[in-house]
Design an enzyme around this catalytic site. Structure first.
Site, PDB file in Angstrom:
ATOM      1  N   ARG A  43     -47.238  26.994  11.444  1.00 56.96           N
ATOM      2  CA  ARG A  43     -48.029  28.117  11.669  1.00 56.96           C
ATOM      3  C   ARG A  43     -48.799  28.094  13.111  1.00 56.96           C
ATOM      4  O   ARG A  43     -49.222  29.061  13.559  1.00 56.96           O
ATOM      5  CB  ARG A  43     -49.292  28.323  10.753  1.00 56.96           C
ATOM      6  CG  ARG A  43     -49.972  29.550  10.857  1.00 56.96           C
ATOM      7  CD  ARG A  43     -51.035  29.638   9.694  1.00 56.96           C
ATOM      8  NE  ARG A  43     -51.830  28.486   9.434  1.00 56.96           N
ATOM      9  CZ  ARG A  43     -52.624  28.079  10.312  1.00 56.96           C
ATOM     10  NH1 ARG A  43     -53.168  28.880  11.277  1.00 56.96           N
ATOM     11  NH2 ARG A  43     -53.432  27.126   9.660  1.00 56.96           N
ATOM     12  N   TYR A  97     -41.016  54.288  12.272  1.00 59.25           N
ATOM     13  CA  TYR A  97     -40.910  53.791  11.212  1.00 59.25           C
ATOM     14  C   TYR A  97     -41.944  53.720  10.036  1.00 59.25           C
ATOM     15  O   TYR A  97     -43.033  53.589  10.276  1.00 59.25           O
ATOM     16  CB  TYR A  97     -40.564  52.248  11.478  1.00 59.25           C
ATOM     17  CG  TYR A  97     -40.029  51.443  10.338  1.00 59.25           C
ATOM     18  CD1 TYR A  97     -38.839  51.381   9.507  1.00 59.25           C
ATOM     19  CD2 TYR A  97     -41.190  50.363   9.655  1.00 59.25           C
ATOM     20  CE1 TYR A  97     -38.660  50.738   8.528  1.00 59.25           C
ATOM     21  CE2 TYR A  97     -40.732  49.628   8.623  1.00 59.25           C
ATOM     22  CZ  TYR A  97     -39.505  49.665   7.899  1.00 59.25           C
ATOM     23  OH  TYR A  97     -39.361  49.046   7.114  1.00 59.25           O
ATOM     24  N   ASP A 168     -40.987  49.501  19.766  1.00 62.14           N
ATOM     25  CA  ASP A 168     -40.251  49.135  18.610  1.00 62.14           C
ATOM     26  C   ASP A 168     -38.739  49.459  18.996  1.00 62.14           C
ATOM     27  O   ASP A 168     -38.201  50.298  19.091  1.00 62.14           O
ATOM     28  CB  ASP A 168     -40.433  49.794  17.574  1.00 62.14           C
ATOM     29  CG  ASP A 168     -39.826  48.982  16.094  1.00 62.14           C
ATOM     30  OD1 ASP A 168     -38.689  48.663  16.501  1.00 62.14           O
ATOM     31  OD2 ASP A 168     -40.308  49.322  14.880  1.00 62.14           O
ATOM     32  N   LYS A 193     -32.712  43.419  11.059  1.00 62.65           N
ATOM     33  CA  LYS A 193     -31.700  44.300  11.554  1.00 62.65           C
ATOM     34  C   LYS A 193     -30.495  43.576  12.148  1.00 62.65           C
ATOM     35  O   LYS A 193     -29.854  42.726  11.659  1.00 62.65           O
ATOM     36  CB  LYS A 193     -32.340  45.550  12.024  1.00 62.65           C
ATOM     37  CG  LYS A 193     -33.516  46.051  11.306  1.00 62.65           C
ATOM     38  CD  LYS A 193     -33.335  46.472   9.936  1.00 62.65           C
ATOM     39  CE  LYS A 193     -34.580  46.412   9.040  1.00 62.65           C
ATOM     40  NZ  LYS A 193     -35.733  47.337   9.656  1.00 62.65           N
TER      41      LYS A 193
END
Ligand SMILES: *Cc1c(COP(=O)(O)O)cnc(C)c1O
Length: 374
Positions: A43, A97, A168, A193
């Site tokens: 993390r 989106y 994006d 994607k």
């Protein structure tokens, strides 16, 4: 190095213990810290598998630094909540989106962040800028109709006023568009994607300069959307073939777009590579390839559900960017919640379909489309 070579070689970590040429998968979540000079922890976004992928992505997007996330939305939400404070204003396109749109309208009010959605063009974005605008957020090409926005024009408008621009870049992928090279400040990707490319992992990335990534990193440690080592390794492997995949997908998309444009059962075709596309000139200026997504509208005689059911090779499926060709109906998926009237106003009728080109042979894809239309 050229991008094909960067895909294969950038960031590779040679295992000092075995001299194996692939980055080993380091599954540790616990690392010794005395005398190591570094406190590694998943993390904290600083384990070897995370760093290997980030280095490759930085090379591909011409970025100084980057961070990997567990999803595209983790990358996007962490970026917004780093760059915007209470009382700040952000300008966004109305064609973005669906998940990003939902995040803004569900979450921004409670953080006291103001926003305006405007038409997808640089002048509309420019006129929406206010004194307290800190960020402009764009997507190009958009989902599903592949509208283009002039990125260097947006950059010009923002630079005068010290506003950061975030893009994006998921639909173009780093193979077809590198926004940091043309004045954009921050690139986000849904790695689910084209970066992953095999429809089997979920991840995201942010790329920018050292200063901005340092700030996003601090917020990311607080929000905790880090990516695990096994998925990092799958992503690294996928990226090695990204240029081959995306180049073939882009070529297939161009060919399918031409086939559809000339087909009597197709009312309209949207693809940035077609001379008939409204954004063709902008695409030629700012993209390295026209992308692998094609949208089209069936003629009145063809029922869209019937057409989708007749397809044999092309899979009606959500999401995009994989090596297999897929197709979806935005009216039934991404734009389902939008009232039919509003949806039709932006051109997304029941007969509009969005095609994601895979790497199959073009003759097989075309034959499948032809038999389903016939
Ligand atoms: C899928 C997608 C996202 C969200 O990514 P996830 O990995 O699903 O969180 C963001 N932007 C675009 C353009 C997308 O296609």
């Amino acid at each position: 190095m050229k991008r094909e070579t960067k895909c294969v070689h950038s960031g590779n970590f040679i295992d000092p213990a075995t001299k194996g040429i692939n980055t080993p998968i380091y599954t540790s979540s616990v690392y010794k810290y005395i005398d190591s000079g570094k406190q590694s922890y998943p993390r904290y976004f600083n384990t070897p598998n995370q760093e290997a992928v980030v280095e490759k992505l930085c090379a591909l997007e011409s970025a100084e630094a980057g961070i990997l996330f567990s999803s595209g939305m983790a990358a996007i939400s962490t970026t917004f909540l780093t760059l915007l404070d209470k009382g700040d204003h952000v300008v966004l396109q109305d064609e973005i989106y669906g998940g990003t749109h939902a995040f803004i309208i569900n979450q921004f009010d409670k953080f006291g962040i103001e926003y305006d959605f405007v038409k997808t063009n640089a002048e509309a974005v420019g006129s929406a800028i206010k004194d307290h605008t800190r960020v402009i957020y764009v997507e190009s090409p958009t989902n599903p109709l592949l509208t283009l926005i002039d990125l260097s024009r947006v950059a010009e408008l923002a630079k005068e006023k010290n506003i950061l621009i975030v893009i994006d870049n998921t639909f173009a992928s780093p193979i077809n568009q590198n926004p940091l090279e043309i004045g954009i400040d921050v690139v986000v990707h849904s790695g689910t994607k084209y970066l992953g490319g095999h429809s089997d992992i979920c991840c995201g990335a942010v790329l920018s300069n050292n200063n901005i990534i340092e700030k996003i990193h601090k917020t990311a440690v607080d929000f905790g959307g880090s990516l695990n080592a096994v998925t990092c390794s799958l992503l690294e492997r996928s990226l090695k073939t990204m240029s081959l995949r995306v180049e073939r997908q882009t070529e297939n998309a161009m060919n399918i777009a031409r086939f559809l444009e000339n087909h009597p059962q197709i009312a309209q075709t949207w693809y940035p590579g077609l001379e008939s596309h409204t954004g063709h000139a902008i695409a030629k200026k700012q993209m390295k390839g026209f992308g692998a997504m094609v949208a089209f509208e069936l003629s009145r005689e063809v029922d869209s559900i019937h057409f989708l059911k007749k397809l044999k090779l092309i899979k009606p499926a959500l999401s995009l960017g994989g090596i297999e060709s897929t197709i979806c109906s935005p009216a039934l998926t991404s734009h389902k919640k939008m009232p039919a009237e509003d949806r039709e106003k932006i051109g997304v009728t029941d007969k509009v379909l969005r095609f994601s080109a895979g790497i199959e042979h073009i003759d097989d894809i075309t034959a499948d489309m032809a038999q389903a239309l016939g």
